[in-house]
Design an enzyme around this catalytic site. Structure first.
Site, mmCIF file in Angstrom:
data_model
loop_
_atom_site.group_PDB
_atom_site.id
_atom_site.type_symbol
_atom_site.label_atom_id
_atom_site.label_comp_id
_atom_site.label_asym_id
_atom_site.label_seq_id
_atom_site.Cartn_x
_atom_site.Cartn_y
_atom_site.Cartn_z
ATOM 1 N N CYS A 40 0.847 -1.203 0.000
ATOM 2 C CA CYS A 40 0.000 0.000 0.000
ATOM 3 C C CYS A 40 0.879 1.248 0.000
ATOM 4 C CB CYS A 40 -0.887 -0.035 1.244
ATOM 5 S SG CYS A 40 -1.828 1.485 1.547
ATOM 6 N N SER A 42 0.718 3.743 1.787
ATOM 7 C CA SER A 42 1.058 4.234 3.133
ATOM 8 C C SER A 42 2.446 3.741 3.541
ATOM 9 C CB SER A 42 0.008 3.784 4.153
ATOM 10 O OG SER A 42 -1.235 4.363 3.844
ATOM 11 N N HIS A 45 4.881 5.967 1.976
ATOM 12 C CA HIS A 45 5.044 7.220 2.746
ATOM 13 C C HIS A 45 6.079 7.027 3.853
ATOM 14 C CE1 HIS A 45 1.997 9.833 1.026
ATOM 15 N NE2 HIS A 45 1.037 8.930 1.178
ATOM 16 N N HIS A 61 0.905 -3.832 5.933
ATOM 17 C CA HIS A 61 -0.307 -3.719 6.767
ATOM 18 C C HIS A 61 -1.558 -4.099 5.980
ATOM 19 C CE1 HIS A 61 -0.100 0.117 4.624
ATOM 20 N NE2 HIS A 61 -1.422 0.092 4.685
ATOM 21 N N CYS A 168 -6.764 -3.084 4.071
ATOM 22 C CA CYS A 168 -6.552 -1.627 4.027
ATOM 23 C C CYS A 168 -7.170 -1.022 2.768
ATOM 24 C CB CYS A 168 -5.074 -1.260 4.123
ATOM 25 S SG CYS A 168 -4.836 0.527 4.005
HETATM 26 P P1 PAD Z 1 -1.361 4.257 -5.280
HETATM 27 O O1 PAD Z 1 0.073 4.605 -5.434
HETATM 28 O O2 PAD Z 1 -1.815 2.875 -5.550
HETATM 29 O O3 PAD Z 1 -2.278 5.218 -6.167
HETATM 30 C C1 PAD Z 1 -2.058 6.594 -6.305
HETATM 31 C C2 PAD Z 1 -2.531 6.991 -7.702
HETATM 32 O O4 PAD Z 1 -2.435 8.415 -7.825
HETATM 33 C C3 PAD Z 1 -1.685 6.390 -8.815
HETATM 34 O O5 PAD Z 1 -2.539 5.819 -9.794
HETATM 35 C C4 PAD Z 1 -0.933 7.584 -9.377
HETATM 36 O O6 PAD Z 1 -0.667 7.456 -10.760
HETATM 37 C C5 PAD Z 1 -1.905 8.702 -9.098
HETATM 38 N N1 PAD Z 1 -1.302 10.040 -9.040
HETATM 39 C C6 PAD Z 1 -0.071 10.386 -8.585
HETATM 40 N N2 PAD Z 1 0.089 11.725 -8.675
HETATM 41 C C7 PAD Z 1 -1.063 12.217 -9.199
HETATM 42 C C8 PAD Z 1 -1.512 13.519 -9.535
HETATM 43 N N3 PAD Z 1 -0.722 14.593 -9.361
HETATM 44 N N4 PAD Z 1 -2.757 13.664 -10.061
HETATM 45 C C9 PAD Z 1 -3.553 12.577 -10.251
HETATM 46 N N5 PAD Z 1 -3.185 11.320 -9.933
HETATM 47 C C10 PAD Z 1 -1.960 11.153 -9.426
HETATM 48 O O7 PAD Z 1 -1.741 4.694 -3.786
HETATM 49 P P2 PAD Z 1 -2.879 4.075 -2.839
HETATM 50 O O8 PAD Z 1 -4.139 4.019 -3.603
HETATM 51 O O9 PAD Z 1 -2.339 2.867 -2.157
HETATM 52 O O10 PAD Z 1 -2.955 5.212 -1.708
HETATM 53 C C11 PAD Z 1 -3.391 6.527 -2.014
HETATM 54 C C12 PAD Z 1 -3.308 7.405 -0.771
HETATM 55 O O11 PAD Z 1 -4.246 6.940 0.214
HETATM 56 C C13 PAD Z 1 -1.942 7.379 -0.059
HETATM 57 O O12 PAD Z 1 -1.644 8.696 0.397
HETATM 58 C C14 PAD Z 1 -2.180 6.459 1.119
HETATM 59 O O13 PAD Z 1 -1.286 6.696 2.182
HETATM 60 C C15 PAD Z 1 -3.596 6.861 1.471
HETATM 61 C C16 PAD Z 1 -4.332 5.900 2.369
HETATM 62 N N6 PAD Z 1 -5.308 6.423 3.173
HETATM 63 C C17 PAD Z 1 -6.002 5.638 4.017
HETATM 64 C C18 PAD Z 1 -7.041 6.265 4.858
HETATM 65 O O14 PAD Z 1 -7.580 5.601 5.750
HETATM 66 N N7 PAD Z 1 -7.368 7.512 4.632
HETATM 67 C C19 PAD Z 1 -5.767 4.255 4.072
HETATM 68 C C20 PAD Z 1 -4.795 3.729 3.226
HETATM 69 C C21 PAD Z 1 -4.061 4.546 2.366
HETATM 70 ZN ZN ZN Z 2 -2.744 0.910 3.513
#
Ligand code: PAD
Ligand code: ZN
Length: 374
Positions: A40, A42, A45, A61, A168
């Site tokens: 993921c 996260s 990060h 996770h 997640c």
């Molecule tokens: P990912 O890397 O699978 O997807 C991110 C997507 O965003 C990719 O398709 C990228 O191409 C695209 N992207 C990157 N830059 C840009 C931009 N400038 N404009 C448009 N698209 C773009 O990530 P993910 O889906 O695993 O996670 C996304 C976020 O969610 C990340 O910050 C993660 O830490 C967060 C998250 N939040 C929670 C929560 O509870 N809020 C839980 C798990 C993950």
């Molecule tokens: Zn996650």
């Protein structure tokens, strides 16, 4: 016991595969033999040093596996049970759990402590050095000791190498549309970021009957996937916020989408600006992506916010009632009504974990990588 695990010693370094030492599960804990774990953003990060996480740490996770041993007092699980591990535990007793918000459970305060719920540790390096747990579940390890409060039981015929993503990303992305806001029939939806989470926001919106689902990403490949998950329109973000918002307006009779989701967590000056400015007056912008901890603020105009009576909401774990919702999503998946297989671009071994992160950084290779242990 010994277990092979992936350790992050310091930010911006590759993970190192090593044998670690794991203590037996204590009261209220399970020893889980991991079957699979997703990678993921996260965790990326943490690798980038974006969040205050103690190191060295065993990341991961989004795992699922089989209970190998139960600690004292555990009554809900037995050896041999199949479980999905959630990145948050819920005690079931605090005011947040009683308010129906298990994602905000008081136990979350300890989430970044690097310790188990009782403040101690079960893992160390082979040489006896300190190691930190990550979100209590550290799934980049053949075996892991986890709180029983972080486990959801599933039937033996459910493919763990797929449903691990419900621990997640899949649940968070899906829940953002389904639980955080209730996207309904005929609604219009804008999703910025079509990755592991965003694709699930898109599919939840589609399942809920949204009429227009606009996906925005910087990679064409992700937008092709977005269409498979239910996007009706796609926009390539070429880093011109005004142009992207202009296209959203053209697609929504000049007013914007009922719901705008930010699901990236990087470049938030532009991604949140697109999600917020692309949201209709009176509508709701949902921020799913979690940015670098010291990001100073978000690009939301305090002139537009009140005059257009918009709402900006954050979501943690998609506001899922996870002990209840994850079995429900497993059911949808088993009935062929929720896509998970299509998210998984590649399966890797634990030794290939750094390739998984390289491909995530590249952004155009896969929506999710899954590490398989068996
Ligand atoms: P990912 O890397 O699978 O997807 C991110 C997507 O965003 C990719 O398709 C990228 O191409 C695209 N992207 C990157 N830059 C840009 C931009 N400038 N404009 C448009 N698209 C773009 O990530 P993910 O889906 O695993 O996670 C996304 C976020 O969610 C990340 O910050 C993660 O830490 C967060 C998250 N939040 C929670 C929560 O509870 N809020 C839980 C798990 C993950
Ligand atoms: Zn996650």
């Amino acid at each position: 016991m010994k277990s092979k695990a992936a350790i992050l010693y310091e930010p911006n370094a590759p993970l190192v595969i090593e044998e670690i030492e794991i203590d037996p599960p204590q009261a209220g804990e399970l020893l889980v033999k991991m079957s699979a774990t997703g990678i993921c953003h996260s965790d990326l990060h943490v690798i980038q040093g974006d969040w205050p996480v103690p190191m060295p740490t065993v990341l991961g996770h989004e795992g699922a596996g089989v209970v190998e041993q139960v600690g004292e007092g555990v009554t809900r699980f037995n050896k041999g049970d199949h479980v999905i591990l959630t990145f948050l535990p819920a005690c079931g007793h605090c005011q947040w759990c009683h308010r129906g918000k298990p994602n905000l459970c008081d136990l979350g305060a300890l989430l970044l402590s690097g310790k188990m719920l009782d403040g101690s540790s079960r893992i160390k390096t082979a040489g006896g050095g300190e190691l930190n747990h990550w979100l209590f579940i550290s799934t980049f390890s053949e075996y892991s000791v986890v709180p029983e409060l972080s486990a959801v039981k599933v039937a033996g015929d459910v493919p763990l190498e797929k449903v691990c993503l419900l621990g997640c990303g899949a649940t968070t992305g899906f829940g953002a549309a389904w639980r955080t806001v209730q996207v309904g029939p005929g609604d219009s939806v804008l999703v910025v970021g079509a990755g592991g989470l965003g694709l699930n926001t898109i599919q939840a919106a589609a399942i809920s009957g949204a009429s227009k689902i606009i996906a925005v990403d910087i990679h064409e490949e992700k937008l092709v996937l977005a269409k498979k998950f239910g996007a009706t329109h796609t926009i390539v973000n070429n880093h011109d916020v005004t142009a992207v918002v202009g296209q959203v307006m053209e697609l929504t009779e000049g007013v914007g989408a009922d719901y705008g989701f930010e699901v990236v967590g990087e470049d938030t000056d532009e991604t949140i600006a697109i999600a917020f400015n692309g949201t209709v007056k009176g509508g709701t912008t949902v921020i799913v992506g979690v940015a670098k901890a010291d990001t100073p603020g978000i690009p939301v105009s305090p002139f537009v916010l009140p005059l257009f009576a918009k709402t900006v909401k954050g979501t943690l774990f998609g506001n899922a009632q996870f002990q209840y919702d994850i079995p429900k999503l497993v059911g949808l998946y088993m009935e062929g009504k929720m896509k998970i297989d299509e998210l998984i671009g590649q399966e890797l071994t634990l030794e290939q974990v750094n390739k998984g992160f390289d491909d995530m950084r590249a952004g155009n290779k896969v929506a999710r990588s899954v590490i398989r242990f068996d």
